[in-house]
Design a protein around this motif. Structure first.
Motif, PDB file in Angstrom:
ATOM      1  N   HIS A  92       0.850  -1.186   0.000  1.00 42.68           N
ATOM      2  CA  HIS A  92       0.000   0.000   0.000  1.00 42.68           C
ATOM      3  C   HIS A  92       0.888   1.240   0.000  1.00 42.68           C
ATOM      4  CE1 HIS A  92       1.130   0.394   4.238  1.00 42.68           C
ATOM      5  NE2 HIS A  92       0.967  -0.921   4.289  1.00 42.68           N
ATOM      6  N   PRO A  93       0.323   2.406  -0.293  1.00 37.33           N
ATOM      7  CA  PRO A  93       1.120   3.644  -0.223  1.00 37.33           C
ATOM      8  C   PRO A  93       1.721   3.809   1.173  1.00 37.33           C
ATOM      9  CG  PRO A  93      -0.943   4.051  -1.352  1.00 37.33           C
ATOM     10  CD  PRO A  93      -1.031   2.651  -0.825  1.00 37.33           C
ATOM     11  N   SER A  94       2.926   4.339   1.210  1.00 35.53           N
ATOM     12  CA  SER A  94       3.661   4.325   2.477  1.00 35.53           C
ATOM     13  C   SER A  94       3.094   5.283   3.519  1.00 35.53           C
ATOM     14  CB  SER A  94       5.143   4.643   2.228  1.00 35.53           C
ATOM     15  OG  SER A  94       5.239   5.917   1.611  1.00 35.53           O
ATOM     16  N   ASP A  95       2.190   6.168   3.128  1.00 30.44           N
ATOM     17  CA  ASP A  95       1.598   7.019   4.159  1.00 30.44           C
ATOM     18  C   ASP A  95       0.301   6.437   4.723  1.00 30.44           C
ATOM     19  OD1 ASP A  95       0.273   7.407   1.821  1.00 30.44           O
ATOM     20  OD2 ASP A  95       0.126   9.587   1.985  1.00 30.44           O
ATOM     21  N   TRP A  96       0.017   5.192   4.372  1.00 30.34           N
ATOM     22  CA  TRP A  96      -1.069   4.491   5.025  1.00 30.34           C
ATOM     23  C   TRP A  96      -0.436   3.694   6.164  1.00 30.34           C
ATOM     24  CZ3 TRP A  96      -4.541   1.958   0.676  1.00 30.34           C
ATOM     25  CH2 TRP A  96      -4.902   2.948  -0.246  1.00 30.34           C
TER      26      TRP A  96
END
Lengths: 243, 187
Positions: A92-96
Protein backbone atom coordinates in the motif's frame (compact mmCIF):
# COMPACT_ATOMS: atom_id res chain seq x y z
CA UNK A 1 -48.95 -16.28 33.00
CA UNK A 2 -51.83 -15.74 30.65
CA UNK A 3 -53.12 -18.48 28.41
CA UNK A 4 -51.31 -16.96 25.43
CA UNK A 5 -48.04 -16.79 27.35
CA UNK A 6 -48.34 -20.45 28.30
CA UNK A 7 -48.98 -21.40 24.69
CA UNK A 8 -45.97 -19.42 23.49
CA UNK A 9 -43.89 -21.19 26.13
CA UNK A 10 -45.16 -24.57 24.93
CA UNK A 11 -44.61 -23.58 21.32
CA UNK A 12 -40.99 -22.70 22.03
CA UNK A 13 -40.43 -25.93 23.94
CA UNK A 14 -41.94 -28.00 21.15
CA UNK A 15 -40.36 -26.29 18.17
CA UNK A 16 -36.84 -25.29 19.19
CA UNK A 17 -34.63 -28.08 17.84
CA UNK A 18 -31.99 -29.86 19.82
CA UNK A 19 -28.48 -28.62 19.01
CA UNK A 20 -26.51 -30.67 16.47
CA UNK A 21 -23.23 -30.40 18.40
CA UNK A 22 -22.44 -30.16 22.10
CA UNK A 23 -20.34 -27.20 23.23
CA UNK A 24 -16.66 -28.03 23.36
CA UNK A 25 -15.27 -26.69 26.62
CA UNK A 26 -11.73 -27.34 25.45
CA UNK A 27 -12.25 -24.99 22.52
CA UNK A 28 -13.37 -22.22 24.86
CA UNK A 29 -10.27 -22.59 26.97
CA UNK A 30 -8.22 -22.79 23.77
CA UNK A 31 -9.65 -19.49 22.54
CA UNK A 32 -8.62 -17.86 25.78
CA UNK A 33 -5.11 -19.23 25.64
CA UNK A 34 -4.72 -18.36 21.96
CA UNK A 35 -5.72 -14.78 22.64
CA UNK A 36 -3.21 -14.45 25.42
CA UNK A 37 -0.48 -15.97 23.26
CA UNK A 38 -1.33 -13.55 20.46
CA UNK A 39 -1.27 -10.65 22.85
CA UNK A 40 2.10 -11.65 24.29
CA UNK A 41 3.67 -11.97 20.85
CA UNK A 42 1.92 -9.25 18.89
CA UNK A 43 1.78 -6.37 21.31
CA UNK A 44 5.56 -5.94 21.65
CA UNK A 45 5.94 -6.27 17.87
CA UNK A 46 3.25 -3.68 17.27
CA UNK A 47 4.82 -1.36 19.81
CA UNK A 48 8.21 -1.65 18.09
CA UNK A 49 6.59 -1.14 14.68
CA UNK A 50 4.78 1.96 15.90
CA UNK A 51 7.94 3.45 17.33
CA UNK A 52 9.76 2.79 14.07
CA UNK A 53 6.90 4.28 12.10
CA UNK A 54 6.93 7.43 14.22
CA UNK A 55 10.70 7.77 13.81
CA UNK A 56 10.48 7.30 10.04
CA UNK A 57 7.63 9.78 9.71
CA UNK A 58 9.45 12.39 11.78
CA UNK A 59 12.69 11.96 9.80
CA UNK A 60 10.82 12.37 6.53
CA UNK A 61 9.00 15.40 7.87
CA UNK A 62 12.24 17.07 8.94
CA UNK A 63 13.99 16.40 5.64
CA UNK A 64 11.20 16.95 3.17
CA UNK A 65 8.63 19.03 4.95
CA UNK A 66 4.93 18.30 4.93
CA UNK A 67 3.60 17.07 1.64
CA UNK A 68 0.14 17.51 0.27
CA UNK A 69 0.42 14.76 -2.28
CA UNK A 70 -2.59 12.46 -2.42
CA UNK A 71 -2.28 9.04 -0.84
CA UNK A 72 -1.96 7.21 -4.13
CA UNK A 73 1.24 9.08 -5.09
CA UNK A 74 3.46 7.86 -2.27
CA UNK A 75 5.84 4.94 -2.78
CA UNK A 76 4.64 1.50 -1.73
CA UNK A 77 5.08 -0.01 1.69
CA UNK A 78 4.25 -3.45 3.01
CA UNK A 79 2.22 -4.47 6.04
CA UNK A 80 1.64 -7.98 7.37
CA UNK A 81 -1.38 -8.68 9.53
CA UNK A 82 -1.15 -11.90 11.51
CA UNK A 83 -4.10 -13.73 12.98
CA UNK A 84 -3.29 -17.02 14.65
CA UNK A 85 -0.62 -17.93 12.10
CA UNK A 86 -2.59 -16.80 9.07
CA UNK A 87 -0.78 -13.80 7.63
CA UNK A 88 -2.30 -11.26 5.26
CA UNK A 89 0.37 -9.16 3.57
CA UNK A 90 -0.64 -5.95 1.86
CA UNK A 91 1.26 -3.55 -0.35
CA UNK A 92 0.00 0.00 0.00
CA UNK A 93 1.12 3.64 -0.22
CA UNK A 94 3.66 4.33 2.48
CA UNK A 95 1.60 7.02 4.16
CA UNK A 96 -1.07 4.49 5.03
CA UNK A 97 -0.31 3.21 8.50
CA UNK A 98 -1.62 0.05 10.09
CA UNK A 99 -2.64 0.04 13.76
CA UNK A 100 -3.23 -3.18 15.64
CA UNK A 101 -6.54 -2.77 17.45
CA UNK A 102 -7.68 -6.20 18.61
CA UNK A 103 -10.85 -5.37 20.50
CA UNK A 104 -10.79 -8.19 23.02
CA UNK A 105 -14.03 -9.74 21.91
CA UNK A 106 -14.11 -13.47 21.46
CA UNK A 107 -17.12 -13.57 19.24
CA UNK A 108 -17.35 -15.05 15.75
CA UNK A 109 -16.32 -11.73 14.21
CA UNK A 110 -14.06 -9.08 15.65
CA UNK A 111 -11.78 -6.27 14.66
CA UNK A 112 -8.03 -6.84 14.51
CA UNK A 113 -6.84 -3.43 13.35
CA UNK A 114 -7.19 -0.52 11.02
CA UNK A 115 -5.13 1.30 8.42
CA UNK A 116 -5.41 5.04 8.06
CA UNK A 117 -3.90 8.04 6.35
CA UNK A 118 -4.48 11.74 6.90
CA UNK A 119 -7.44 11.27 9.22
CA UNK A 120 -7.86 11.63 12.94
CA UNK A 121 -8.91 8.34 14.48
CA UNK A 122 -10.87 8.26 17.73
CA UNK A 123 -10.90 4.86 19.34
CA UNK A 124 -13.62 4.13 21.89
CA UNK A 125 -13.33 1.19 24.20
CA UNK A 126 -16.70 -0.26 25.21
CA UNK A 127 -17.51 0.67 28.79
CA UNK A 128 -19.81 -1.22 31.12
CA UNK A 129 -21.53 0.11 34.22
CA UNK A 130 -23.14 -2.31 36.62
CA UNK A 131 -25.56 -1.61 39.43
CA UNK A 132 -27.28 -4.05 41.74
CA UNK A 133 -30.05 -4.49 39.18
CA UNK A 134 -28.69 -3.62 35.79
CA UNK A 135 -25.64 -3.76 33.60
CA UNK A 136 -25.27 -1.45 30.66
CA UNK A 137 -22.49 -1.29 28.13
CA UNK A 138 -21.69 1.28 25.53
CA UNK A 139 -20.73 0.27 22.04
CA UNK A 140 -17.45 1.26 20.46
CA UNK A 141 -18.95 3.82 18.12
CA UNK A 142 -17.38 4.95 14.86
CA UNK A 143 -13.63 5.57 14.82
CA UNK A 144 -13.93 8.12 12.09
CA UNK A 145 -16.96 10.32 11.61
CA UNK A 146 -15.82 12.00 8.41
CA UNK A 147 -12.92 11.87 5.98
CA UNK A 148 -11.06 15.05 5.04
CA UNK A 149 -9.79 15.30 1.49
CA UNK A 150 -6.99 12.86 0.77
CA UNK A 151 -7.76 10.57 3.69
CA UNK A 152 -8.06 6.81 3.79
CA UNK A 153 -9.53 4.57 6.46
CA UNK A 154 -9.62 0.78 6.30
CA UNK A 155 -10.91 -1.45 9.09
CA UNK A 156 -9.89 -5.11 9.23
CA UNK A 157 -12.01 -7.84 10.74
CA UNK A 158 -11.74 -11.55 11.22
CA UNK A 159 -14.80 -13.77 11.14
CA UNK A 160 -14.58 -17.33 12.38
CA UNK A 161 -17.95 -18.90 11.83
CA UNK A 162 -19.80 -22.06 10.91
CA UNK A 163 -21.74 -20.23 8.26
CA UNK A 164 -20.92 -19.54 4.70
CA UNK A 165 -21.11 -15.80 4.04
CA UNK A 166 -24.06 -14.39 2.16
CA UNK A 167 -21.87 -13.01 -0.60
CA UNK A 168 -20.76 -15.50 -3.23
CA UNK A 169 -17.00 -15.26 -3.85
CA UNK A 170 -16.39 -14.06 -7.39
CA UNK A 171 -12.65 -13.41 -7.38
CA UNK A 172 -9.43 -15.05 -6.31
CA UNK A 173 -7.01 -13.29 -3.98
CA UNK A 174 -3.76 -15.11 -3.29
CA UNK A 175 -5.39 -18.39 -4.26
CA UNK A 176 -8.36 -17.95 -1.92
CA UNK A 177 -11.92 -17.24 -2.99
CA UNK A 178 -12.83 -13.64 -2.36
CA UNK A 179 -15.69 -11.25 -2.74
CA UNK A 180 -15.04 -7.62 -3.64
CA UNK A 181 -17.62 -4.90 -4.02
CA UNK A 182 -17.70 -1.14 -4.01
CA UNK A 183 -18.90 0.32 -0.73
CA UNK A 184 -22.01 2.43 -0.75
CA UNK A 185 -22.13 5.95 0.64
CA UNK A 186 -23.91 4.67 3.74
CA UNK A 187 -21.11 2.23 4.49
CA UNK A 188 -18.37 4.86 4.53
CA UNK A 189 -17.79 7.94 6.69
CA UNK A 190 -19.05 11.29 5.52
CA UNK A 191 -16.78 12.87 2.93
CA UNK A 192 -15.83 9.56 1.30
CA UNK A 193 -15.75 9.47 -2.47
CA UNK A 194 -15.03 5.80 -2.92
CA UNK A 195 -14.90 2.61 -0.95
CA UNK A 196 -14.27 -1.08 -1.26
CA UNK A 197 -15.47 -4.04 0.79
CA UNK A 198 -13.37 -7.19 0.56
CA UNK A 199 -13.86 -10.64 2.04
CA UNK A 200 -11.18 -13.30 1.62
CA UNK A 201 -12.40 -16.76 2.63
CA UNK A 202 -10.18 -19.48 4.06
CA UNK A 203 -10.99 -22.63 5.96
CA UNK A 204 -9.69 -22.43 9.47
CA UNK A 205 -6.66 -24.73 9.67
CA UNK A 206 -7.50 -27.75 11.77
CA UNK A 207 -10.91 -26.41 12.70
CA UNK A 208 -13.54 -28.77 13.98
CA UNK A 209 -15.99 -29.19 12.40
CA UNK A 210 -14.13 -28.74 9.10
CA UNK A 211 -16.83 -26.52 7.62
CA UNK A 212 -15.80 -23.53 9.75
CA UNK A 213 -14.95 -20.46 7.76
CA UNK A 214 -12.12 -18.12 8.58
CA UNK A 215 -12.56 -14.87 6.73
CA UNK A 216 -10.43 -11.77 6.44
CA UNK A 217 -12.97 -9.05 5.99
CA UNK A 218 -12.01 -5.44 5.42
CA UNK A 219 -13.76 -2.26 4.50
CA UNK A 220 -11.85 0.60 2.88
CA UNK A 221 -13.04 4.15 2.41
CA UNK A 222 -11.22 7.05 0.78
CA UNK A 223 -11.96 10.67 0.02
CA UNK A 224 -9.86 11.26 -3.05
CA UNK A 225 -11.16 10.25 -6.49
CA UNK A 226 -8.86 7.62 -7.91
CA UNK A 227 -7.82 6.17 -4.58
CA UNK A 228 -10.07 3.21 -5.23
CA UNK A 229 -7.49 2.14 -7.83
CA UNK A 230 -4.88 1.96 -5.10
CA UNK A 231 -7.32 -0.04 -3.02
CA UNK A 232 -7.94 -2.47 -5.87
CA UNK A 233 -4.20 -2.77 -6.44
CA UNK A 234 -3.66 -3.45 -2.76
CA UNK A 235 -6.25 -6.23 -2.84
CA UNK A 236 -4.99 -7.76 -6.06
CA UNK A 237 -1.43 -7.97 -4.75
CA UNK A 238 -2.43 -9.17 -1.29
CA UNK A 239 -1.02 -12.49 -0.16
CA UNK A 240 -2.51 -14.79 2.41
CA UNK A 241 -0.01 -17.25 3.84
CA UNK A 242 0.52 -19.35 6.93
CA UNK A 243 3.52 -19.31 9.18
CA UNK B 1 -18.46 -3.66 14.67
CA UNK B 2 -17.72 -5.74 17.70
CA UNK B 3 -19.63 -7.32 20.50
CA UNK B 4 -20.45 -4.43 22.72
CA UNK B 5 -19.89 -5.92 26.11
CA UNK B 6 -16.44 -6.41 27.40
CA UNK B 7 -17.21 -7.96 30.72
CA UNK B 8 -14.12 -10.06 31.12
CA UNK B 9 -10.75 -8.54 31.65
CA UNK B 10 -7.78 -10.87 32.03
CA UNK B 11 -7.56 -12.77 35.22
CA UNK B 12 -4.45 -12.89 37.37
CA UNK B 13 -2.41 -16.02 36.95
CA UNK B 14 -3.61 -17.36 40.28
CA UNK B 15 -7.24 -16.99 39.22
CA UNK B 16 -6.56 -18.62 35.91
CA UNK B 17 -5.06 -21.53 37.73
CA UNK B 18 -8.17 -21.85 39.81
CA UNK B 19 -10.32 -21.72 36.72
CA UNK B 20 -8.35 -24.37 34.98
CA UNK B 21 -8.26 -26.71 37.92
CA UNK B 22 -11.85 -27.03 38.98
CA UNK B 23 -14.60 -24.51 39.33
CA UNK B 24 -17.76 -26.15 38.13
CA UNK B 25 -17.43 -24.57 34.68
CA UNK B 26 -17.33 -27.88 32.83
CA UNK B 27 -20.30 -29.10 34.82
CA UNK B 28 -22.20 -25.90 34.15
CA UNK B 29 -21.54 -26.20 30.41
CA UNK B 30 -22.55 -29.85 30.42
CA UNK B 31 -25.78 -29.11 32.25
CA UNK B 32 -26.77 -25.90 30.51
CA UNK B 33 -25.27 -25.84 27.03
CA UNK B 34 -28.20 -27.60 25.41
CA UNK B 35 -30.66 -25.08 26.80
CA UNK B 36 -28.37 -22.17 25.93
CA UNK B 37 -27.94 -23.49 22.39
CA UNK B 38 -31.71 -23.79 22.01
CA UNK B 39 -32.14 -20.25 23.32
CA UNK B 40 -29.43 -19.18 20.89
CA UNK B 41 -31.37 -20.81 18.08
CA UNK B 42 -34.45 -18.82 19.03
CA UNK B 43 -32.40 -15.63 18.99
CA UNK B 44 -30.39 -16.23 15.84
CA UNK B 45 -32.64 -18.59 13.91
CA UNK B 46 -29.71 -20.77 12.95
CA UNK B 47 -27.94 -23.64 14.67
CA UNK B 48 -24.48 -22.59 13.53
CA UNK B 49 -24.92 -19.02 14.63
CA UNK B 50 -26.37 -20.24 17.91
CA UNK B 51 -23.25 -22.33 18.47
CA UNK B 52 -21.03 -19.33 17.73
CA UNK B 53 -23.10 -17.16 20.05
CA UNK B 54 -23.05 -19.62 22.95
CA UNK B 55 -19.36 -20.29 22.52
CA UNK B 56 -18.61 -16.56 22.56
CA UNK B 57 -20.83 -16.15 25.61
CA UNK B 58 -19.17 -18.94 27.54
CA UNK B 59 -15.72 -17.68 26.55
CA UNK B 60 -16.52 -14.30 28.04
CA UNK B 61 -17.96 -15.81 31.20
CA UNK B 62 -15.25 -18.35 31.78
CA UNK B 63 -12.60 -15.69 32.18
CA UNK B 64 -14.28 -14.35 35.28
CA UNK B 65 -15.97 -17.54 36.32
CA UNK B 66 -14.40 -17.68 39.75
CA UNK B 67 -15.69 -14.21 40.54
CA UNK B 68 -19.31 -15.03 39.76
CA UNK B 69 -21.39 -16.30 42.64
CA UNK B 70 -22.52 -19.88 41.96
CA UNK B 71 -26.08 -18.80 42.72
CA UNK B 72 -26.09 -16.16 40.00
CA UNK B 73 -24.09 -17.93 37.32
CA UNK B 74 -27.05 -19.02 35.30
CA UNK B 75 -28.56 -15.53 35.25
CA UNK B 76 -25.18 -14.02 34.49
CA UNK B 77 -24.61 -16.30 31.51
CA UNK B 78 -28.12 -15.65 30.21
CA UNK B 79 -27.51 -11.92 30.44
CA UNK B 80 -24.23 -12.20 28.56
CA UNK B 81 -25.91 -14.40 25.95
CA UNK B 82 -28.58 -11.82 25.23
CA UNK B 83 -26.34 -8.75 25.33
CA UNK B 84 -23.77 -10.49 23.14
CA UNK B 85 -26.46 -11.33 20.61
CA UNK B 86 -27.91 -7.80 20.63
CA UNK B 87 -24.47 -6.27 20.17
CA UNK B 88 -23.51 -8.81 17.51
CA UNK B 89 -26.53 -7.89 15.39
CA UNK B 90 -24.83 -4.59 14.61
CA UNK B 91 -22.10 -6.36 12.70
CA UNK B 92 -21.98 -6.67 8.97
CA UNK B 93 -21.57 -10.37 9.56
CA UNK B 94 -25.04 -10.65 10.95
CA UNK B 95 -26.08 -11.15 7.35
CA UNK B 96 -25.26 -14.76 6.71
CA UNK B 97 -27.01 -17.73 5.27
CA UNK B 98 -26.73 -21.28 6.60
CA UNK B 99 -24.06 -23.19 4.73
CA UNK B 100 -25.71 -26.54 5.04
CA UNK B 101 -29.06 -28.08 5.67
CA UNK B 102 -29.20 -30.09 8.88
CA UNK B 103 -28.84 -33.83 8.98
CA UNK B 104 -31.29 -35.48 6.67
CA UNK B 105 -33.99 -37.44 8.43
CA UNK B 106 -36.84 -39.50 7.14
CA UNK B 107 -39.68 -37.04 6.83
CA UNK B 108 -42.77 -37.90 8.75
CA UNK B 109 -45.92 -35.90 8.83
CA UNK B 110 -45.14 -34.77 12.40
CA UNK B 111 -41.57 -33.82 11.50
CA UNK B 112 -42.72 -31.92 8.45
CA UNK B 113 -45.36 -30.11 10.46
CA UNK B 114 -42.79 -29.17 13.11
CA UNK B 115 -40.33 -27.99 10.45
CA UNK B 116 -43.04 -25.93 8.82
CA UNK B 117 -43.93 -24.34 12.15
CA UNK B 118 -40.28 -23.64 12.90
CA UNK B 119 -40.01 -21.70 9.66
CA UNK B 120 -43.20 -19.82 10.48
CA UNK B 121 -41.97 -19.14 14.02
CA UNK B 122 -38.64 -17.76 12.82
CA UNK B 123 -40.37 -15.68 10.18
CA UNK B 124 -42.64 -14.26 12.86
CA UNK B 125 -39.75 -13.46 15.18
CA UNK B 126 -37.44 -12.00 12.55
CA UNK B 127 -39.15 -8.59 12.29
CA UNK B 128 -39.21 -8.15 16.07
CA UNK B 129 -36.91 -5.58 17.59
CA UNK B 130 -33.89 -7.25 19.24
CA UNK B 131 -35.11 -6.44 22.74
CA UNK B 132 -38.59 -7.74 22.00
CA UNK B 133 -37.15 -10.97 20.68
CA UNK B 134 -34.77 -11.26 23.61
CA UNK B 135 -37.63 -10.63 26.01
CA UNK B 136 -39.68 -13.46 24.51
CA UNK B 137 -36.74 -15.85 24.76
CA UNK B 138 -35.88 -14.88 28.32
CA UNK B 139 -39.46 -14.88 29.59
CA UNK B 140 -41.03 -17.79 27.73
CA UNK B 141 -38.13 -20.09 26.88
CA UNK B 142 -35.66 -19.57 29.70
CA UNK B 143 -38.56 -18.94 32.11
CA UNK B 144 -37.07 -15.85 33.73
CA UNK B 145 -39.31 -13.64 35.83
CA UNK B 146 -40.08 -10.11 34.69
CA UNK B 147 -37.61 -8.76 37.23
CA UNK B 148 -34.83 -11.11 36.12
CA UNK B 149 -35.55 -10.33 32.48
CA UNK B 150 -35.35 -6.63 33.24
CA UNK B 151 -32.04 -7.19 34.98
CA UNK B 152 -30.68 -9.22 32.05
CA UNK B 153 -31.69 -6.60 29.51
CA UNK B 154 -30.73 -3.63 31.65
CA UNK B 155 -34.16 -2.06 31.50
CA UNK B 156 -37.20 -1.54 33.74
CA UNK B 157 -39.89 -4.10 34.47
CA UNK B 158 -42.33 -1.83 32.67
CA UNK B 159 -40.20 -2.01 29.54
CA UNK B 160 -40.13 -5.80 29.81
CA UNK B 161 -43.93 -5.87 29.99
CA UNK B 162 -44.13 -3.63 26.95
CA UNK B 163 -41.62 -5.70 24.97
CA UNK B 164 -43.39 -8.93 25.93
CA UNK B 165 -46.84 -7.61 25.05
CA UNK B 166 -45.69 -6.35 21.66
CA UNK B 167 -43.76 -9.53 20.96
CA UNK B 168 -46.72 -11.72 21.87
CA UNK B 169 -49.04 -9.60 19.77
CA UNK B 170 -46.70 -9.98 16.81
CA UNK B 171 -46.60 -13.76 17.22
CA UNK B 172 -50.36 -13.96 17.58
CA UNK B 173 -50.91 -11.98 14.41
CA UNK B 174 -48.27 -13.85 12.42
CA UNK B 175 -49.67 -15.72 9.41
CA UNK B 176 -49.69 -19.44 10.09
CA UNK B 177 -48.76 -19.04 13.74
CA UNK B 178 -51.65 -17.13 15.21
CA UNK B 179 -54.07 -19.99 14.71
CA UNK B 180 -51.62 -22.39 16.32
CA UNK B 181 -51.40 -20.17 19.38
CA UNK B 182 -55.14 -19.70 19.61
CA UNK B 183 -55.82 -23.44 19.30
CA UNK B 184 -52.85 -24.56 21.38
CA UNK B 185 -50.64 -27.57 20.71
CA UNK B 186 -48.09 -27.94 17.94
CA UNK B 187 -47.66 -31.57 17.21
Amino acid sequence: MSDLEVRVHDLFEDLVPDPPHPIDVTAIRGQFEARHRRGRVLLPLVAVALVLAVVVVNVRFVHKGRTSRPATMTPPATTSIDYGGLVLTLEHPSDWHYTHAFDGSLGPSFEIGYMSAHVEVHRFVPQCTTTARTSKCTTGGPYVTSLPKGAVFISFHIANTLNRPTERPDQIVSGYPAYIEKATAGQCPRGSTSGLIVSIYAHAPGAIPPTRYLVFDFQACASTPGTVKALYAMVQTATLTTR
Amino acid sequence: MSFAINVCEGLPTADRGRVESSDGFNEFVAENSKRLLRAGWLLTGDAGLAEDLVQATLSKCWRRWVKISPHTRSAYVQRVLVTTWIAGRKRKWAGEIPSEIGDAQSPTSDALRAAELRIVLLAAMEPLAPRQRATLVLRYFLDLSEADTASALGCSIGSVKTHAARGLAALRSAPGLGLELLEGGTR
